[in-house]
Write a protein that holds these residues in place. Structure first.
Motif, short mmCIF file in Angstrom:
data_model
loop_
_atom_site.label_atom_id
_atom_site.label_comp_id
_atom_site.label_asym_id
_atom_site.label_seq_id
_atom_site.Cartn_x
_atom_site.Cartn_y
_atom_site.Cartn_z
N ALA A 1 53.78 53.49 38.18
CA ALA A 1 53.66 52.68 37.86
C ALA A 1 52.75 51.49 39.22
CB ALA A 1 54.95 51.28 37.87
N SER A 2 53.30 52.36 40.15
CA SER A 2 51.88 51.51 41.54
C SER A 2 50.10 52.09 41.04
CB SER A 2 52.32 51.41 42.67
OG SER A 2 51.89 53.42 42.84
N ARG A 3 50.28 53.18 40.18
CA ARG A 3 48.47 53.44 39.66
C ARG A 3 48.17 53.14 38.70
NH1 ARG A 3 49.91 58.53 43.54
NH2 ARG A 3 50.15 57.46 45.65
N PRO A 4 47.13 53.46 37.71
CA PRO A 4 47.10 53.32 37.05
C PRO A 4 47.09 53.87 35.62
CG PRO A 4 44.92 53.42 38.34
CD PRO A 4 46.26 53.61 39.09
N ALA A 5 47.45 53.82 34.32
CA ALA A 5 48.02 54.91 33.28
C ALA A 5 46.68 55.82 33.42
CB ALA A 5 48.60 54.65 32.67
N VAL A 6 46.90 57.29 33.06
CA VAL A 6 45.70 58.35 33.31
C VAL A 6 45.78 58.91 31.87
CG1 VAL A 6 45.21 59.04 35.11
CG2 VAL A 6 47.23 60.02 34.07
N THR A 7 45.67 59.93 31.03
CA THR A 7 45.64 60.41 29.66
C THR A 7 47.68 60.65 29.45
OG1 THR A 7 45.35 62.40 29.93
CG2 THR A 7 43.53 60.86 29.46
N ASP A 8 47.66 61.36 28.33
CA ASP A 8 48.27 61.61 27.94
C ASP A 8 48.76 62.96 27.93
OD1 ASP A 8 46.53 63.22 26.26
OD2 ASP A 8 47.49 62.80 24.66
N ALA A 9 47.81 63.61 28.91
CA ALA A 9 48.16 65.14 29.76
C ALA A 9 48.11 64.70 30.91
CB ALA A 9 46.26 65.45 29.59
N ASP A 10 48.79 63.72 31.64
CA ASP A 10 48.84 63.02 33.23
C ASP A 10 49.49 64.14 34.05
OD1 ASP A 10 50.89 60.14 32.74
OD2 ASP A 10 51.71 62.83 32.27
N SER A 11 50.25 64.88 33.07
CA SER A 11 50.66 66.24 34.31
C SER A 11 49.12 67.35 35.25
CB SER A 11 51.69 66.98 33.30
OG SER A 11 50.58 67.71 33.20
N ALA A 12 48.18 66.90 34.61
CA ALA A 12 47.27 67.90 34.72
C ALA A 12 47.10 67.46 36.38
CB ALA A 12 45.94 67.99 34.34
N ALA A 13 47.56 66.28 36.39
CA ALA A 13 46.90 65.80 37.77
C ALA A 13 47.89 65.45 38.93
CB ALA A 13 46.43 64.28 37.34
N VAL A 14 48.84 66.49 38.68
CA VAL A 14 49.34 67.35 39.95
C VAL A 14 49.10 68.53 40.71
CG1 VAL A 14 51.90 67.33 40.19
CG2 VAL A 14 51.65 65.83 38.56
N PRO A 15 48.89 68.23 42.03
CA PRO A 15 47.74 69.49 42.85
C PRO A 15 48.81 70.80 42.74
CG PRO A 15 48.15 67.44 44.23
CD PRO A 15 48.37 67.34 42.56
N ARG A 16 48.30 71.60 42.41
CA ARG A 16 49.75 72.70 42.79
C ARG A 16 49.23 73.13 44.44
NH1 ARG A 16 46.45 76.92 39.16
NH2 ARG A 16 44.98 75.60 40.35
N VAL A 17 50.27 73.07 45.30
CA VAL A 17 50.61 73.15 46.29
C VAL A 17 51.03 75.18 45.93
CG1 VAL A 17 51.03 72.85 48.66
CG2 VAL A 17 50.46 71.26 46.91
N ASP A 18 50.31 75.46 47.62
CA ASP A 18 50.57 77.37 47.61
C ASP A 18 50.28 77.36 48.98
OD1 ASP A 18 50.12 79.77 47.69
OD2 ASP A 18 50.82 79.23 45.30
N THR A 19 51.60 78.22 49.08
CA THR A 19 51.19 78.45 51.04
C THR A 19 50.19 79.90 50.84
OG1 THR A 19 53.44 79.63 50.78
CG2 THR A 19 53.08 77.68 51.76
N VAL A 20 50.46 80.73 50.16
CA VAL A 20 49.58 81.40 50.14
C VAL A 20 47.95 81.56 49.79
CG1 VAL A 20 49.21 83.96 49.21
CG2 VAL A 20 51.41 83.16 49.59
N ARG A 21 47.42 80.67 49.12
CA ARG A 21 46.54 79.91 48.17
C ARG A 21 45.66 79.46 49.39
NH1 ARG A 21 46.80 79.41 42.26
NH2 ARG A 21 47.56 77.46 43.09
N PRO A 22 44.24 79.84 49.29
CA PRO A 22 43.20 79.04 50.02
C PRO A 22 43.09 78.36 48.94
CG PRO A 22 41.69 80.99 49.27
CD PRO A 22 43.48 80.97 48.34
N LEU A 23 42.59 76.26 50.06
CA LEU A 23 41.87 75.13 49.09
C LEU A 23 41.21 75.56 47.93
CD1 LEU A 23 39.60 72.68 51.37
CD2 LEU A 23 39.19 73.64 48.88
N GLN A 24 41.67 74.74 46.67
CA GLN A 24 41.08 75.16 45.16
C GLN A 24 40.66 73.82 45.19
OE1 GLN A 24 43.14 76.38 42.50
NE2 GLN A 24 41.52 78.10 41.43
#
Length: 407
Positions: A24-47
């Motif tokens: 709520a503290s940030r602007p709404a995006v789209t119906d696919a807002d789950s795509a805005a969550v970065p994937r964090v992985d301790t094995v893969r490099p920065l992407q």
């Protein structure tokens, strides 16, 4: 590319902060807002965001797509435009910022719209007759992608181009997807906040010189703070960088613009760019722009250089053809924002009355006319910095509402 690893707890913190992307503290995006969550992985490099095709390609399927791109829009050495065409994305138009689609146009040079000879796609220039996109350029589009490598300063014009594109997307209800990239100066938040009366293309937002945001985070801030004006809010989706924090060292794989040829220049840029409001050359028209400083008087130092025209970087460099005396910063470690280079040159200036440009461009670069007055009055760096408060602290607190990555 130098990418530092980070401990597991820092990646976990990054994920925790990132999940709030559409809170709520940030602007709404789209119906696919789950795509805005970065994937964090301790094995893969920065992407970078552009590399995460599985996240955003579903948003492009069956849609007409435009893209704000240039030579920095790369995924593992391949250009994003080529990769999207290979994946049968219906690309209709390329939008290009300052320096052109191929990144080979000098600073401030007019860029014409036309046809890209390699892809055959129309290129609409956002740094020529128009800096705002024409409404008709978006009417046949459903989605606009944004993929440019920024360097984290208020006066770098790629973020102004993003602002104008967001505004037009908001007017027409077009989805704007930011394919996020790291900020190579992302660990710093410093400088005076730009005053409203100095708003312009190199001073678009009321943020400090070093804003400490990726373009994706800044896009959220632009929306959330209502900076588009007219009550506009852009339909926004951010594809964050995976495995990135604001403390992650990041050296862009290609130079972001013609006069930032290497990582050292990028790191010096926030401090040395202030010289552009003075008689001092910062090496445009030499092989080492933004790594030296000098003017045509031996009083400024023993190091010498002579700027000459360079068509693909500086066709008309300041102090063209004149032998400049000054300082070589190529072996000097300056990070963040340092006022000492400019203050030192002013102290050594034999003609202080003409040190600053007649057009007072230093006011635009610093964001406030107070800075020039302070330099002329002989204020110390500590005294000047103290004047930036409390506005800088207020900005830092506001900034936290829009962060996608751990600090």
């Amino acid at each position: 590319m130098r990418i530092a690893s980070a401990p597991w707890w820092l990646f976990a913190l990054c994920l925790y902060l990132s999940v709030g992307c559409t809170s709520a503290s940030r602007p709404a995006v789209t119906d696919a807002d789950s795509a805005a969550v970065p994937r964090v992985d301790t094995v893969r490099p920065l992407q970078v965001g552009a590399a995460q095709f599985e996240v955003y390609l579903p948003q492009l399927k069956g849609r007409a797509v435009g893209i704000v791109a240039n030579h920095t829009s790369l995924v593992e050495g391949a250009h994003l435009v080529d990769l999207l065409r290979e994946k049968d994305v219906n690309l209709k138009r390329i939008f290009t910022p300052e320096h052109g689609f191929r990144g080979n146009v000098g600073d401030g040079e007019h860029i014409d719209s036309g046809i890209d000879p390699t892809t055959g796609l129309p290129i609409a220039s956002l740094y020529g007759a128009n800096r705002k996109p024409k409404p008709e350029w978006l009417q046949d589009l459903d989605v606009v992608l944004f993929d440019l490598q920024d360097v984290g300063t208020r006066f770098y014009t790629y973020i102004s181009t993003m602002h104008y594109m967001m505004a037009e997307c908001a007017r027409q209800g077009k989805l704007f997807i930011v394919l996020d990239r790291p900020n190579p100066n992302g660990e710093f938040v410093d400088g005076p906040i730009r005053e409203e009366k100095l708003k312009g293309f190199v001073a678009m937002h009321p943020i400090p010189i070093l804003h400490g945001l990726t373009v994706g985070e800044l896009a959220q801030m632009i929306n959330g703070e209502g900076w588009l004006g007219e009550g506009l809010e852009c339909p926004l989706q951010v594809i964050p960088v995976a495995n990135y924090t604001h403390q992650t060292p990041y050296e862009p794989p290609v130079k972001p613009s013609p006069n930032l040829p290497n990582y050292h220049a990028i790191r010096l840029y926030p401090s040395l760019c202030l010289f552009e409001g003075t008689v001092v050359s910062i090496g445009r028209g030499t092989p080492f722009p933004f790594q030296v400083a000098g003017a045509p008087d031996p009083a400024y130092g023993a190091f010498t250089f002579t700027p000459v025209p360079m068509p693909e970087s500086s066709p008309h460099p300041p102090q063209e053809g004149k032998k400049c005396y000054g300082v070589d910063y190529r072996e000097v470690n300056i990070t963040g924002l340092s006022l000492e280079p400019l203050l030192s040159f002013y102290r050594n200036s034999p003609d202080k009355a003409t040190f600053f440009n007649k057009n007072n461009y230093i006011n635009t670069l610093s964001g406030t006319p107070t800075f020039q007055e302070q330099v002329k009055a002989g204020k110390t760096e500590a005294e000047i910095r103290a004047s930036w408060e409390p506005a800088l602290s207020q900005y830092k607190a506001m900034r936290k509402n829009y962060l996608l990555y751990a600090e």
